[in-house]
Scaffold this motif. Structure first.
Motif: not given
Length: 478
Positions: A187-192, A456-458, A462-463, A469-471
């Protein structure tokens, strides 16, 4: 020794109190603090009452100005250090904060020469000639990297953070946890990977010019070979040919020949191997899972089989460390000559095991640590290294600093740009921070990724929407 304080009073004065209490080794604590500070502002004057059990109240007065607050902070620091049996003199004077070189560059932008800036800093902050010389040398070295006349908005650096280790060093408060204890590796690697794909899209959409990429941690090489390959395969296309690509390979017990080969295949050109010290007894004491021989074996392998530039980190002030230990460390460096060396001063962090440990009583005193730092500098400069970046932290032994040294032509681009905050740095991974910067004010837009990996994963979608938007708000002209 005093460890805790609580402050009540005007907020601007409170910032100065926090910095200088931190410099004296005190942490904020509302419950039974050993030092209570009460600030007041009346008719353009501050009054700060410092109350310590068994002592008469110590009262400091100052003008309601930035200079007035700095002078009060200097008096406070001298008083607290005196109570703890330490010399009241501070080589950095009243100059607080992580990045003293930022102040140098702010005034160097408008000053006719570096000497004018040094004279102003000496008069304003009472910095010693030795530290002024260091600050000036580093500041002038960095000017080609930070001059606002040559910095373009689309020049960026990138960071990718892997917040896991395999053991917890006693001085460290950073890692999210141990890789072997975390249950959702995939899950961590997929989110990354989603994070890295989105970053590639931002680079392309806004036509960004990536100057450097730093993969840090934690310990990035803690990832198994397959996952390590997956991550580098995503990161490598973000770095234009010939630009700096660094991987933190700090723990030799986590680095395999396959990982080294993977780095070379994906055009990594710089790694950081971090001994911290070359004495096995100290390594075991601080929770490192390797020996000094492991460090040398890895270094020799890298130099035999690759053209990777190498940084090595050392710490001055570790439990039971002596001058002789630091001399041995520098003997090793002067024989081996890695391209970069960083000398850290131990910072006692409240979230670290060392803070609550009996080992605090086994730390060398600040005069011993200052001597270690000076020995390192003398040996390194004699061997051909020069200082190229520095930063300070609260709770550092002797209120000293961390200094990065480089051989000619090998300064780490990322370290300078990240530390001086004059170029946008976009980040990937839990616990990382993006900063959007524009000359001449260099004010920041920021985004902080959650430190908690599960959060972070969840919330990754949204992140990434927020980063888009910031970029857009930064690079697209409305």
């Amino acid at each position: 020794m005093l460890k805790s304080y609580h402050y009540e009073g005007p907020l601007p004065l409170g910032s100065v109190v926090a910095h200088n209490c931190g410099a004296a080794g005190l942490f904020s604590n509302k419950v039974n603090p050993q030092v209570t500070l009460i600030g007041k502002e009346v008719a353009g004057l501050y009054t700060l009452a410092v109350n310590v059990s068994g002592q008469e109240p110590f009262v400091i007065h100052g003008n309601v100005t930035s200079i007035g607050r700095r002078k009060m902070g200097q008096q406070l620091l001298a008083y607290l250090r005196g109570l703890q049996g330490l010399a009241s003199y501070n080589e950095w004077g009243s100059l607080v904060g992580v990045r003293p070189t930022k102040l140098f560059h702010k005034y160097r932008d408008k000053a006719p020469d570096a000497a004018s800036v040094a004279n102003w800093i000496e008069a304003e902050f009472s910095v010693s000639p030795e530290k002024l010389g260091l600050l000036t040398d580093i500041g002038e070295f960095q000017r080609p990297y930070v001059d606002p006349n040559i910095i373009k908005d689309t020049l960026v650096s990138l960071y990718c953070g892997i917040p896991f280790c395999q053991t917890h060093c006693v001085y460290c408060s950073f890692p999210y946890g141990m890789w072997q204890n975390y249950g959702n590796h995939n899950g961590f690697i997929e989110a990354l990977e989603c994070d890295m794909d989105h970053m590639a899209h931002m680079v392309q959409e806004h036509e960004l010019d990536v100057m450097s990429l730093y993969m840090g941690g934690g310990t990035p090489t803690i990832l198994p070979d397959l996952e390590f390959e997956r991550v580098l395969a995503k990161l490598s296309p973000l770095v234009p040919e010939g630009r700096e690509f660094t991987v933190e390979a700090g723990r030799p017990d986590s680095v395999t020949p396959e990982k080294i080969n993977t780095m070379v295949r994906h055009e990594v050109n710089r790694i950081s191997i971090n001994p911290q010290t070359m004495q096995d007894a100290i390594l075991a004491r601080i929770g490192r899972g390797h020996t000094a021989q492991d460090i040398d074996d890895l270094y020799q392998y890298v130099k035999r089989h690759t053209s990777l530039a190498v940084n090595m980190d050392f710490i001055a002030g570790l439990p039971e460390q002596t001058d002789r230990d630091m001399t041995e460390n520098m003997d090793y460096i002067c024989r081996s000559l890695p391209e970069n060396v960083t000398i850290h001063t131990l910072a006692l962090k409240k979230g670290s095991p060392l803070y609550e440990s009996h080992m605090q009583q086994r730390l060398p005193n600040e005069e011993q640590v200052r001597h270690m730092v000076n020995v390192a500098r003398e040996r390194l400069e004699t061997a051909g290294y020069r200082p190229y970046y520095l930063y300070r932290q609260q709770y550092m032994t002797g209120q000293l600093e961390n200094i990065g040294y480089t051989l000619e032509g090998h300064a780490c681009d990322y370290n300078i740009r990240m530390m001086e905050e004059r170029q946008s740095v976009l980040s990937m991974g839990p616990g990382s921070s993006s900063k959007w910067m524009r000359a001449p004010e260099f004010r920041q837009k920021k985004q902080h990724m959650p430190k908690d990996v599960d959060v972070y994963i969840r919330t990754i979608e949204q992140l990434l929407d927020k980063r888009s938007a910031l970029c857009k708000s930064f690079w697209e002209v409305v």
